[in-house]
Design a protein around this motif. Sequence first.
Motif, PDB file in Angstrom:
ATOM      1  N   LYS A 124       0.913  -1.224   0.320  1.00  0.00           N
ATOM      2  CA  LYS A 124       0.160   0.243   0.080  1.00  0.00           C
ATOM      3  C   LYS A 124       0.621   0.950  -0.064  1.00  0.00           C
ATOM      4  O   LYS A 124       0.303   2.315  -1.376  1.00  0.00           O
ATOM      5  N   ASP A 125       1.499   1.408   0.779  1.00  0.00           N
ATOM      6  CA  ASP A 125       3.180   2.399   0.595  1.00  0.00           C
ATOM      7  C   ASP A 125       3.594   2.744  -0.438  1.00  0.00           C
ATOM      8  O   ASP A 125       3.825   3.736  -0.498  1.00  0.00           O
ATOM      9  N   LEU A 126       3.578   1.559  -1.386  1.00  0.00           N
ATOM     10  CA  LEU A 126       4.689   1.274  -2.185  1.00  0.00           C
ATOM     11  C   LEU A 126       3.561   2.149  -3.606  1.00  0.00           C
ATOM     12  O   LEU A 126       4.049   3.326  -4.449  1.00  0.00           O
ATOM     13  N   LYS A 284      13.095   7.171   2.460  1.00  0.00           N
ATOM     14  CA  LYS A 284      13.392   6.615   2.048  1.00  0.00           C
ATOM     15  C   LYS A 284      12.409   5.837   1.185  1.00  0.00           C
ATOM     16  O   LYS A 284      11.281   5.696   1.707  1.00  0.00           O
ATOM     17  N   SER A 285      12.564   5.394  -0.028  1.00  0.00           N
ATOM     18  CA  SER A 285      10.559   5.161  -1.274  1.00  0.00           C
ATOM     19  C   SER A 285      11.195   3.434  -0.430  1.00  0.00           C
ATOM     20  O   SER A 285      12.177   2.386  -0.356  1.00  0.00           O
ATOM     21  N   LYS A 286       9.918   3.355  -0.994  1.00  0.00           N
ATOM     22  CA  LYS A 286       9.258   1.521  -0.845  1.00  0.00           C
ATOM     23  C   LYS A 286      10.149   0.708  -1.966  1.00  0.00           C
ATOM     24  O   LYS A 286      10.153  -0.444  -1.973  1.00  0.00           O
ATOM     25  N   MET A 287      10.946   1.739  -2.682  1.00  0.00           N
ATOM     26  CA  MET A 287      11.537   1.791  -3.917  1.00  0.00           C
ATOM     27  C   MET A 287      12.937   0.932  -4.352  1.00  0.00           C
ATOM     28  O   MET A 287      13.176   2.201  -4.775  1.00  0.00           O
ATOM     29  N   TYR A 288      13.392  -0.425  -4.027  1.00  0.00           N
ATOM     30  CA  TYR A 288      14.763  -0.019  -4.141  1.00  0.00           C
ATOM     31  C   TYR A 288      15.199   0.700  -3.223  1.00  0.00           C
ATOM     32  O   TYR A 288      16.962   1.304  -3.413  1.00  0.00           O
ATOM     33  N   ASP A 289      15.093   1.689  -2.212  1.00  0.00           N
ATOM     34  CA  ASP A 289      16.108   2.193  -1.346  1.00  0.00           C
ATOM     35  C   ASP A 289      15.644   3.466  -2.018  1.00  0.00           C
ATOM     36  O   ASP A 289      17.049   3.957  -1.633  1.00  0.00           O
TER      37      ASP A 289
END
Length: 302
Positions: A124-126, A284-289
């Motif tokens: 959900k966060d992503l 920090k993103s949930k996608m690949y940091d």
Amino acid sequence: MYETMTYTGGVHKHYEIEELIEDLGGFILQKNESQIDITLTIAVPSEDTDKIEAKAKELLGSVELSPLASTEIAVVSPTLARQHLPHAACDIAEYLRRYGTKTNMIGLARGAGKGIAQINKEEKDLIEEHDLAIFSLGSFDDCIRKKKFLFEDIDIPVIVTGSPEIVAEEINANAYVTGFGRIPRRLKRGENIRALRKLVKTSEDIISKQKEELSDDPLIISPVIVKITLERELPSIKDVNAPMAIVSQLDGVRVKLPYDEYYKEVANVVVEGYRLGDIAEIKKSKMYDHILVKILPETSIL
């Protein structure tokens, strides 16, 4: 506020429109050249779009608004396994890219059947890191209705696609576009292309509405300016192998550098007199940091 547009014309004298864009304080976001044609994705101040249209007419070219340019859209499928044949999701993602947006395909971990379908907080966060989410569902009315819990509490606009006719309000979606579903082939037939065009139009309408809402409380700095500045000020960006090292969003940018290593460097970049860390939330993103930069509205500094 900047308006995104796409200019298409001949190579001859194309430098004139590039000079006009620069004179107006605009930016060239993307440039594609062939032997005789050139296509520019540009961002110019909203009040100056008529000047671009006049110059395009003078050069015998064409220009049109591109609301999806400088946005990031999530195309979500309950699963990317063969239970939900990914042809439709793949073609949706690819077709939207033609209109200037950056799409990311997301397959949920537990979506193989309506009885066990789930979405966790990390997923959900992503999804919510994007400007818009498109949930690519299937061919059965009952299945789509029972899976509405996957997206009904998502905090960004949601478009649902599927095969049956459904009223969007009945499944708590911002819009529903029919003409899709479990299609075990590429979406190349006439009815498929019409459905894709309708999806693009629906997406453009929702993004345009979001831009209007943002104009009521504008961001301190335009994401387009932040993107251009970061590309100029961060030497490490040149080493990123991804096709788009920095992705513009409606309210910020995604920087494809490791957060732990580069977030301080990003925060210290000065954009039009502001330290970026002082006018944006950097997380920090949930996608690949990746590094996610969300710019604050003007009212936050009053």
